[in-house]
Design an enzyme around this catalytic site. Structure first.
Site, PDB file in Angstrom:
ATOM      1  N   ASN A  36       0.841  -1.197   0.000  1.00 49.55           N
ATOM      2  CA  ASN A  36       0.000   0.000   0.000  1.00 49.55           C
ATOM      3  C   ASN A  36       0.876   1.247   0.000  1.00 49.55           C
ATOM      4  O   ASN A  36       2.107   1.136  -0.020  1.00 49.55           O
ATOM      5  CB  ASN A  36      -0.955  -0.024   1.199  1.00 49.55           C
ATOM      6  CG  ASN A  36      -0.184  -0.068   2.502  1.00 49.55           C
ATOM      7  OD1 ASN A  36       0.528   0.875   2.848  1.00 49.55           O
ATOM      8  ND2 ASN A  36      -0.303  -1.166   3.225  1.00 49.55           N
TER       9      ASN A  36
ATOM     10  N   LYS B  99      -9.669  -4.161  19.451  1.00 48.30           N
ATOM     11  CA  LYS B  99      -8.233  -4.483  19.481  1.00 48.30           C
ATOM     12  C   LYS B  99      -7.617  -4.216  20.851  1.00 48.30           C
ATOM     13  O   LYS B  99      -6.412  -4.312  21.011  1.00 48.30           O
ATOM     14  CB  LYS B  99      -7.524  -3.696  18.382  1.00 48.30           C
ATOM     15  CG  LYS B  99      -8.125  -3.954  17.009  1.00 48.30           C
ATOM     16  CD  LYS B  99      -7.285  -3.435  15.884  1.00 48.30           C
ATOM     17  CE  LYS B  99      -8.007  -3.629  14.555  1.00 48.30           C
ATOM     18  NZ  LYS B  99      -7.123  -3.570  13.412  1.00 48.30           N
TER      19      LYS B  99
HETATM   20  N1  CTP Z   1      -3.498  -3.451  12.173  1.00 50.92           N
HETATM   21  C1  CTP Z   1      -2.697  -4.506  12.551  1.00 50.92           C
HETATM   22  N2  CTP Z   1      -2.748  -5.680  11.850  1.00 50.92           N
HETATM   23  C2  CTP Z   1      -3.580  -5.818  10.804  1.00 50.92           C
HETATM   24  C3  CTP Z   1      -4.404  -4.750  10.412  1.00 50.92           C
HETATM   25  C4  CTP Z   1      -4.332  -3.567  11.127  1.00 50.92           C
HETATM   26  O1  CTP Z   1      -1.943  -4.387  13.507  1.00 50.92           O
HETATM   27  N3  CTP Z   1      -3.603  -6.959  10.138  1.00 50.92           N
HETATM   28  C5  CTP Z   1      -3.427  -2.210  12.984  1.00 50.92           C
HETATM   29  C6  CTP Z   1      -2.870  -1.016  12.261  1.00 50.92           C
HETATM   30  O2  CTP Z   1      -1.472  -0.924  12.421  1.00 50.92           O
HETATM   31  C7  CTP Z   1      -3.579   0.126  12.943  1.00 50.92           C
HETATM   32  C8  CTP Z   1      -4.913  -0.471  13.354  1.00 50.92           C
HETATM   33  O3  CTP Z   1      -4.733  -1.875  13.330  1.00 50.92           O
HETATM   34  O4  CTP Z   1      -2.914   0.550  14.105  1.00 50.92           O
HETATM   35  C9  CTP Z   1      -6.071  -0.140  12.485  1.00 50.92           C
HETATM   36  O5  CTP Z   1      -5.789  -0.464  11.173  1.00 50.92           O
HETATM   37  P1  CTP Z   1      -6.971  -0.545  10.105  1.00 50.92           P
HETATM   38  O6  CTP Z   1      -6.434  -1.102   8.821  1.00 50.92           O
HETATM   39  O7  CTP Z   1      -7.686   0.752  10.055  1.00 50.92           O
HETATM   40  O8  CTP Z   1      -7.859  -1.605  10.870  1.00 50.92           O
HETATM   41  P2  CTP Z   1      -8.695  -2.806  10.374  1.00 50.92           P
HETATM   42  O9  CTP Z   1      -9.052  -3.609  11.580  1.00 50.92           O
HETATM   43  O10 CTP Z   1      -7.993  -3.500   9.289  1.00 50.92           O
HETATM   44  O11 CTP Z   1     -10.019  -2.114   9.897  1.00 50.92           O
HETATM   45  P3  CTP Z   1     -10.668  -1.910   8.441  1.00 50.92           P
HETATM   46  O12 CTP Z   1     -11.773  -2.875   8.422  1.00 50.92           O
HETATM   47  O13 CTP Z   1     -11.102  -0.487   8.475  1.00 50.92           O
HETATM   48  O14 CTP Z   1      -9.588  -2.210   7.429  1.00 50.92           O
END
Ligand code: CTP
Length: 401
Positions: free
Chosen positions: A209, A340
């Site tokens: 990304n 989380k």
């Molecule tokens: N994060 C993580 N591991 C993942 C995905 C996300 O540790 N596999 C962490 C990111 O580093 C960030 C937080 O979770 O601190 C939120 O990331 P985000 O991508 O917004 O969260 P998602 O749970 O993936 O939510 P979305 O459904 O919006 O993608």
């Protein structure tokens, strides 16, 4: 200002060794207990007696010249140091420390110390620009060594350019700044993740990304400046690596998870600024995929959620997550924070101009389990980092009370 602090001052063999005498004097006058180690070559430029007189301490040169039978000199000096400063540092000494060589008193003591290391290089302009020297300095910076940059000007070798030892006042100021107050994270350990994960499809292709790593890198740099012992775990990033922090490079989310969990114990603050891929290819091909069919389907499987894994395992760590959203920011942010199990969550609306990927500014709102804690207006990412860390430091303080 420096009273009660022991500074080991390593002096290498360059003409700038004469400036180290002024530096030694300034540090001693500021109250530091200065222990000088000279290389054999340094002793050809300046007499050890000069440093002995200025520091009022014996000067060490030879590893085997053990004067006090009750201690091993290089281990004793390494252990006593609150700060290990090498000024001037030659290209040779920088290379030795980068490689982990210990073939003289100074390099051996540098290997044995756990104190923060400051290096003030001094050399010819072409030597300083030499890729080998630059490479060694980068390696050291990635391990947390701090550099006091050389100045530009007339060099003793006749050249004009970068390589002149920073002025003794400037080096003494860098040391003083390190010990000064305003270091709310002194003694704290901070783990930061940053950048984008790379999920391999085959040896030449991957999913990733647009994260530049900037936000995480400035957090790491700001935490180090606030006195923390910082470990940065970074995926792919375009921002320049910060100095003064220990850096671990990873590629995939799975590698980032392992790197984080390996280091979770003993951390005070964990900041998850990395842009982790939510999915990875179900299969990573060992050989380059050849085009055959008109269509191809790539099957993806869910990656582990690193932040959630930290949330589940945390003991006393203050865990901070990030959320980049395009709509219903508060609702999604609070949901992520609870799911989380993080203590603070930094949310930004990436559709707002001035917030998001690849730029130097951000507009964020910081939440805890009770809702909004702080809404920060448009400001530099560095300022966002400082405000966030100040908040984290005050939360740690509150917990202690
Ligand atoms: N994060 C993580 N591991 C993942 C995905 C996300 O540790 N596999 C962490 C990111 O580093 C960030 C937080 O979770 O601190 C939120 O990331 P985000 O991508 O917004 O969260 P998602 O749970 O993936 O939510 P979305 O459904 O919006 O993608």
């Amino acid at each position: 200002m420096l009273s009660g602090k022991t500074i080991v001052l390593g002096v290498c063999g360059g003409i700038a060794a004469y400036k180290a005498a002024a530096l030694c004097s300034k540090l001693t006058q500021a109250g530091a207990d200065v222990r000088v180690i000279m290389t054999e070559s340094a002793a050809k430029f300046v007499a050890p007696l000069t440093f002995q007189t200025l520091s009022r301490n014996p000067v060490a040169i030879d590893t085997f010249d053990e004067k006090d039978p009750s201690v091993v000199a290089h281990i004793d000096l390494a252990d006593r140091a609150d700060l290990f400063l090498i000024a001037p540092a030659t290209a040779n000494m920088i290379a030795k420390i980068a490689l982990g060589l210990g073939d003289d008193m100074l390099s051996t003591t540098a290997l044995a110390t756990t104190a923060p290391i400051f290096i003030a290089p001094a050399m010819n302009v072409h030597m300083y620009a030499n890729p080998a020297v630059q490479h060694n300095m980068r390696i050291l910076a990635e391990r947390g060594v701090r550099f006091v940059e050389p100045g530009t000007g007339q060099l003793a070798c006749g050249y004009v350019g970068k390589g002149r030892l920073a002025e003794p006042e400037q080096i003494a100021e860098a040391v003083a700044a390190f010990f000064r107050g305003g270091r709310p994270l002194a003694g704290k350990r901070v783990l930061v993740t940053a950048g984008a994960t790379v999920e391999r499809i085959d040896p030449v292709r991957y999913l990733t990304n647009d994260s530049s790593g900037k936000m995480g890198y400035v957090i790491a740099a700001a935490a180090a400046a606030m006195g923390a012992d910082v470990t940065l775990i970074t995926g792919k990033a375009t921002a320049p690596l910060p100095g003064g922090v220990r850096t671990v490079r990873v590629e995939s989310a799975a590698q980032m998870l392992d790197a984080v969990l390996d280091r979770l114990d003993g951390q005070d603050i964990v900041i998850k600024a990395a842009a982790v891929a939510d999915y990875r290819p179900a299969q990573t091909f060992e050989q380059k995929i050849k085009k055959t069919e008109e269509e191809m389907t790539l099957k993806l499987v869910k990656n582990p959620d690193i932040l959630q894994a930290i949330g589940e395992r945390k003991t006393r760590q203050l865990v901070i997550g990030f959320a980049a959203e395009t709509h219903r920011v508060e609702e999604f942010a609070l949901d992520k924070l609870r799911r989380k199990r993080c203590d603070l969550l930094v949310a930004n609306d990436v559709t707002e101009p001035g917030a998001g990927f690849g730029i130097d500014t951000n507009i964020v709102r910081i939440f805890d389990a009770n809702g909004l804690v702080e809404a920060l207006p448009l400001m530099s990412k560095r300022e966002v980092a400082e405000r966030l860390l100040a908040l984290a430091a005050s939360r740690l303080e509150r917990e202690r009370e």
